[in-house]
Write an enzyme that holds these catalytic residues in place. Structure first.
Site, PDB file in Angstrom:
ATOM      1  N   ILE A  96      48.234  42.504  35.755  1.00  0.00           N
ATOM      2  CA  ILE A  96      46.783  42.568  35.905  1.00  0.00           C
ATOM      3  C   ILE A  96      46.496  44.051  36.104  1.00  0.00           C
ATOM      4  CG2 ILE A  96      44.758  42.102  37.364  1.00  0.00           C
ATOM      5  CD1 ILE A  96      45.938  39.420  38.105  1.00  0.00           C
ATOM      6  N   TYR A  97      45.850  44.651  35.127  1.00  0.00           N
ATOM      7  CA  TYR A  97      45.503  46.069  35.210  1.00  0.00           C
ATOM      8  C   TYR A  97      44.027  46.254  34.922  1.00  0.00           C
ATOM      9  CZ  TYR A  97      50.373  47.501  35.508  1.00  0.00           C
ATOM     10  OH  TYR A  97      51.665  47.682  35.920  1.00  0.00           O
ATOM     11  N   GLY A 126      39.732  42.701  38.924  1.00  0.00           N
ATOM     12  CA  GLY A 126      41.085  42.184  39.166  1.00  0.00           C
ATOM     13  C   GLY A 126      41.050  40.758  39.695  1.00  0.00           C
ATOM     14  N   ASN A 178      53.199  50.048  45.630  1.00  0.00           N
ATOM     15  CA  ASN A 178      51.827  49.750  45.202  1.00  0.00           C
ATOM     16  C   ASN A 178      51.171  48.867  46.272  1.00  0.00           C
ATOM     17  OD1 ASN A 178      49.435  49.204  43.890  1.00  0.00           O
ATOM     18  ND2 ASN A 178      50.391  48.625  41.954  1.00  0.00           N
ATOM     19  N   TYR A 190      47.467  40.606  46.552  1.00  0.00           N
ATOM     20  CA  TYR A 190      48.150  39.328  46.368  1.00  0.00           C
ATOM     21  C   TYR A 190      48.324  38.583  47.684  1.00  0.00           C
ATOM     22  CZ  TYR A 190      48.775  40.579  41.525  1.00  0.00           C
ATOM     23  OH  TYR A 190      48.523  40.910  40.224  1.00  0.00           O
ATOM     24  N   LYS A 220      46.270  38.708  50.179  1.00  0.00           N
ATOM     25  CA  LYS A 220      44.931  38.171  50.468  1.00  0.00           C
ATOM     26  C   LYS A 220      44.697  36.867  49.687  1.00  0.00           C
ATOM     27  CE  LYS A 220      41.225  39.684  48.550  1.00  0.00           C
ATOM     28  NZ  LYS A 220      40.318  40.389  47.789  1.00  0.00           N
TER      29      LYS A 220
END
Length: 184
Positions: A94-95, A106, A133, A140, A142
């Site tokens: 996912i970018y 996102g 990162n 993720y 969250k």
């Protein structure tokens, strides 16, 4: 904003958004030659053609006013990069373009991945995220993901550690008063 499935005609656009978002995300922490090598190989026409024609891999663009601002890549079955579990879906990427960070792009792509996982009736979703990162790791976490393993990702000649995270989709709810009685 709209989400649409990417097809082979979109290969140049995919190459462009792929290279741009990867470079924006990782250039500051990696050497120029390692980045250059990864971008050339990871987003080559041959590699993207293979991925786009793989029935177990899917790409989706996030588009705003006709501009591609981010993308999602998911894998199932044998196309998963690591765990080849038929009951799992991998979010490989996912970018989102940096200028759109913090604008829920996102999250919308992530929600699309979860919707696909439910459609495909898998038990869990997993992914690998670079240990440095922290922004992605927090995102993720969250969303309910928990770390379960680590693996090595090679960027050029640099070996980096990815944290592998997973989210169970059909958690079995504990049964109330689940007491077992034994006969003596």
């Amino acid at each position: 904003m709209k989400i649409r499935k990417v097809n082979i005609q979109d290969i140049e656009k995919l190459k462009e958004i792929g290279k741009l978002t990867f470079a924006e995300t990782f250039s500051s922490e990696n050497s120029e030659e390692n980045m250059k090598e990864y971008l050339e190989n990871g987003f080559s026409t041959e590699k993207l053609t293979t991925e786009l024609t793989d029935q177990n891999a899917e790409f989706y663009f996030a588009e705003l006013d006709g501009k591609t601002i981010g993308y999602l890549k998911i894998n199932v079955g044998q196309s998963q990069t690591e765990i080849k579990d038929k009951n799992a879906l991998e979010i490989e990427r996912i970018y989102v373009l940096k200028e759109f960070h913090g604008k829920k792009v996102g999250q919308i792509l992530y929600d699309k991945a979860i919707e696909l996982a439910k459609e495909k009736n898998v038990d869990y979703v997993w992914l690998g995220v670079w240990e440095q990162n922290l922004r992605a790791i927090r995102f993720y976490e969250k969303n309910g993901f928990v770390a379960f393993d680590k693996h090595v990702f090679k960027l050029g000649n640099d070996e980096q550690t990815d944290i592998m995270m997973k989210l169970n989709l059909n958690e079995k709810k504990p049964v109330a008063n689940n007491v077992s009685y034994e006969k003596h």
